[in-house]
Design an enzyme around this catalytic site. Structure first.
Site, PDB file in Angstrom:
ATOM      1  N   LYS A 247       1.111  -1.511  -0.098  1.00 53.80           N
ATOM      2  CA  LYS A 247      -0.180   0.230   0.234  1.00 53.80           C
ATOM      3  C   LYS A 247       0.665   1.341  -0.641  1.00 53.80           C
ATOM      4  O   LYS A 247       0.842   2.138  -0.914  1.00 53.80           O
ATOM      5  CB  LYS A 247      -0.746  -0.289   1.008  1.00 53.80           C
ATOM      6  CG  LYS A 247      -1.778  -1.521   1.425  1.00 53.80           C
ATOM      7  CD  LYS A 247      -2.478  -0.990   2.275  1.00 53.80           C
ATOM      8  CE  LYS A 247      -2.440  -0.993   4.006  1.00 53.80           C
ATOM      9  NZ  LYS A 247      -1.382  -2.288   4.197  1.00 53.80           N
TER      10      LYS A 247
ATOM     11  N   ARG B 117      -9.116   0.688   8.492  1.00 58.99           N
ATOM     12  CA  ARG B 117      -9.162  -1.087   9.342  1.00 58.99           C
ATOM     13  C   ARG B 117      -9.784  -1.755   9.660  1.00 58.99           C
ATOM     14  O   ARG B 117      -9.589  -2.656  10.155  1.00 58.99           O
ATOM     15  CB  ARG B 117      -7.280  -0.714  10.191  1.00 58.99           C
ATOM     16  CG  ARG B 117      -5.814  -1.305   9.221  1.00 58.99           C
ATOM     17  CD  ARG B 117      -5.104  -0.249  10.044  1.00 58.99           C
ATOM     18  NE  ARG B 117      -3.840  -1.723  10.460  1.00 58.99           N
ATOM     19  CZ  ARG B 117      -3.019  -0.674   9.269  1.00 58.99           C
ATOM     20  NH1 ARG B 117      -2.700   0.358   8.697  1.00 58.99           N
ATOM     21  NH2 ARG B 117      -1.348  -1.540   8.844  1.00 58.99           N
TER      22      ARG B 117
ATOM     23  N   ARG C  91      11.557  -5.609   4.210  1.00 60.96           N
ATOM     24  CA  ARG C  91      11.522  -4.605   3.746  1.00 60.96           C
ATOM     25  C   ARG C  91      12.770  -3.186   4.750  1.00 60.96           C
ATOM     26  O   ARG C  91      12.405  -3.679   6.211  1.00 60.96           O
ATOM     27  CB  ARG C  91      10.425  -3.821   4.170  1.00 60.96           C
ATOM     28  CG  ARG C  91      10.078  -1.977   4.900  1.00 60.96           C
ATOM     29  CD  ARG C  91       8.526  -2.097   4.818  1.00 60.96           C
ATOM     30  NE  ARG C  91       8.017  -2.661   6.083  1.00 60.96           N
ATOM     31  CZ  ARG C  91       6.881  -2.104   5.385  1.00 60.96           C
ATOM     32  NH1 ARG C  91       6.217  -1.685   4.968  1.00 60.96           N
ATOM     33  NH2 ARG C  91       5.483  -2.665   7.055  1.00 60.96           N
TER      34      ARG C  91
ATOM     35  N   ARG D 140      11.709  -1.281  10.200  1.00 55.11           N
ATOM     36  CA  ARG D 140      11.021  -1.160  10.853  1.00 55.11           C
ATOM     37  C   ARG D 140      11.039  -1.483  11.970  1.00 55.11           C
ATOM     38  O   ARG D 140      10.951  -2.892  11.849  1.00 55.11           O
ATOM     39  CB  ARG D 140       9.630  -0.480  10.264  1.00 55.11           C
ATOM     40  CG  ARG D 140       9.434   0.369   9.279  1.00 55.11           C
ATOM     41  CD  ARG D 140       7.825   0.508   8.756  1.00 55.11           C
ATOM     42  NE  ARG D 140       7.298  -0.208   9.643  1.00 55.11           N
ATOM     43  CZ  ARG D 140       6.155  -0.670   8.463  1.00 55.11           C
ATOM     44  NH1 ARG D 140       5.567  -0.021   7.301  1.00 55.11           N
ATOM     45  NH2 ARG D 140       5.457  -0.684   9.544  1.00 55.11           N
TER      46      ARG D 140
ATOM     47  N   ARG E  48       0.151  -8.623  13.825  1.00 53.37           N
ATOM     48  CA  ARG E  48       0.082  -8.057  12.893  1.00 53.37           C
ATOM     49  C   ARG E  48      -0.996  -8.644  11.419  1.00 53.37           C
ATOM     50  O   ARG E  48      -2.201  -7.555  11.372  1.00 53.37           O
ATOM     51  CB  ARG E  48       0.836  -7.105  11.743  1.00 53.37           C
ATOM     52  CG  ARG E  48       1.502  -6.103  12.560  1.00 53.37           C
ATOM     53  CD  ARG E  48       2.548  -6.050  12.274  1.00 53.37           C
ATOM     54  NE  ARG E  48       2.491  -5.065  11.442  1.00 53.37           N
ATOM     55  CZ  ARG E  48       3.911  -4.796   9.917  1.00 53.37           C
ATOM     56  NH1 ARG E  48       4.824  -5.491  10.382  1.00 53.37           N
ATOM     57  NH2 ARG E  48       4.090  -3.824   9.043  1.00 53.37           N
TER      58      ARG E  48
HETATM   59  P1  ADP Z   1       1.770  -2.159   7.898  1.00 55.74           P
HETATM   60  O1  ADP Z   1       0.718  -2.105   6.492  1.00 55.74           O
HETATM   61  O2  ADP Z   1       3.041  -2.683   7.064  1.00 55.74           O
HETATM   62  O3  ADP Z   1       1.353  -2.695   9.065  1.00 55.74           O
HETATM   63  P2  ADP Z   1       1.374   0.728   8.451  1.00 55.74           P
HETATM   64  O4  ADP Z   1       2.656   1.599   8.761  1.00 55.74           O
HETATM   65  O5  ADP Z   1       0.118   0.980   8.453  1.00 55.74           O
HETATM   66  O6  ADP Z   1       1.614  -0.749   8.452  1.00 55.74           O
HETATM   67  O7  ADP Z   1       0.768   0.661  10.262  1.00 55.74           O
HETATM   68  C1  ADP Z   1       1.835   0.135  10.878  1.00 55.74           C
HETATM   69  C2  ADP Z   1       0.510   0.386  12.039  1.00 55.74           C
HETATM   70  O8  ADP Z   1       0.524   1.036  12.781  1.00 55.74           O
HETATM   71  C3  ADP Z   1      -0.149  -0.816  12.681  1.00 55.74           C
HETATM   72  O9  ADP Z   1       0.155  -2.149  12.867  1.00 55.74           O
HETATM   73  C4  ADP Z   1      -1.101  -0.634  13.294  1.00 55.74           C
HETATM   74  O10 ADP Z   1      -0.772  -1.005  14.753  1.00 55.74           O
HETATM   75  C5  ADP Z   1      -0.358   1.215  13.939  1.00 55.74           C
HETATM   76  N1  ADP Z   1      -2.343   0.978  12.652  1.00 55.74           N
HETATM   77  C6  ADP Z   1      -2.084   2.198  11.543  1.00 55.74           C
HETATM   78  N2  ADP Z   1      -3.263   2.409  10.836  1.00 55.74           N
HETATM   79  C7  ADP Z   1      -4.117   1.917  11.323  1.00 55.74           C
HETATM   80  C8  ADP Z   1      -5.311   2.217  12.097  1.00 55.74           C
HETATM   81  N3  ADP Z   1      -6.154   2.637  10.748  1.00 55.74           N
HETATM   82  N4  ADP Z   1      -6.195   1.284  12.746  1.00 55.74           N
HETATM   83  C9  ADP Z   1      -5.669   1.303  13.890  1.00 55.74           C
HETATM   84  N5  ADP Z   1      -3.940   1.256  13.960  1.00 55.74           N
HETATM   85  C10 ADP Z   1      -2.720   1.675  12.478  1.00 55.74           C
END
Ligand code: ADP
Ligand code: ZN
Length: 212
Positions: free
Chosen positions: A13, A87, A126, A155, A166
């Site tokens: 994404k 999400r 990554r 990360r 996750r």
């Molecule tokens: P990825 O898609 O690789 O998991 P992101 O950078 O989108 O990585 O998100 C990293 C973390 O941030 C997620 O695992 C979650 O803990 C938190 N997070 C991000 N966006 C949301 C969201 N919309 N709702 C709840 N937690 C979120």
């Protein structure tokens, strides 16, 4: 135009979002990027709420929704790509409301569907640029960011244990959104990635014409 990116952790994404920003001039709102900035500063009022991401858990809907509303309402560019948001179904409802309050709606949803072995390969390899947030795989062999010369790092949440947590969050809380959006009156684009050999550009070239 407002576009939502849907897909598991590691689906791409962020990378596809960065490409679409360039192609379409949209403003990207990445909740993950916003939360990683917050975690750099322990005195930030949201620090405690956001800390859970180190365990692979989702931040509460209330916190995320507030952060997104603020980002939407303070942006000059009102054409958005949402990366990593919504999400949960509660977040999807909140996003509809945030956009409606500002005279907007979601126009398209782009789902990246990726097999689990490809996801694991990508997440565990990554490297992210601290500076421009560019995303690269370790196999590319870059020592610094090829876009800006910034430092590449792994990360905190890209380790095997956190990745598993996750996936559990994704499967239980985010998967229902696929059903939700595919039955809604929005343009729904799905792209399936079943090989590690597909480049981000390959995918971008396939999807872009459908969004233009
Ligand atoms: P990825 O898609 O690789 O998991 P992101 O950078 O989108 O990585 O998100 C990293 C973390 O941030 C997620 O695992 C979650 O803990 C938190 N997070 C991000 N966006 C949301 C969201 N919309 N709702 C709840 N937690 C979120
Ligand atoms: Zn960079």
């Amino acid at each position: 135009m407002n576009l939502v990116l849907l897909g598991a952790p590691g689906a791409g994404k962020g990378t596809q979002g960065n490409l679409l920003v360039k192609d379409l001039g949209l403003k990207k709102i990445s909740t993950g990027d916003i939360f990683r900035e917050i975690l750099k500063d322990p005195s930030n009022p949201l620090y405690e709420d956001v800390k859970v991401i180190k365990e692979g858990k989702l931040v509460t809907d209330e916190t995320v929704n507030n952060v997104v509303r603020y980002a939407v309402e303070t942006s000059d560019n009102k054409n958005f790509i949402f990366d990593g948001y919504p999400r949960t179904l509660a977040q999807a409802d909140a996003l509809d409301k945030i956009l409606a309050d500002n005279g907007m709606k979601i126009d398209a949803v782009f789902e990246l569907s990726v097999t689990k072995d490809v996801l694991m390969y990508r997440l565990l390899g990554r490297r992210t640029c601290r500076n421009c947030k560019g995303i690269f795989h370790v196999s590319a062999g870059y020592e610094v960011c090829p876009q800006c010369g910034g430092e590449l790092y792994t990360r905190d949440d890209d380790n095997e244990e956190t990745v598993e947590a996750r996936f559990v969050e994704y499967n239980t809380k985010t998967m229902p959104l696929i059903e939700y959006y595919s039955s809604k009156d929005v343009k729904y684009i799905k792209y399936t990635v079943d090989s590690v050999d597909l480049t981000p550009d390959d995918i971008n070239k396939k999807v872009l014409p459908e969004l233009k």
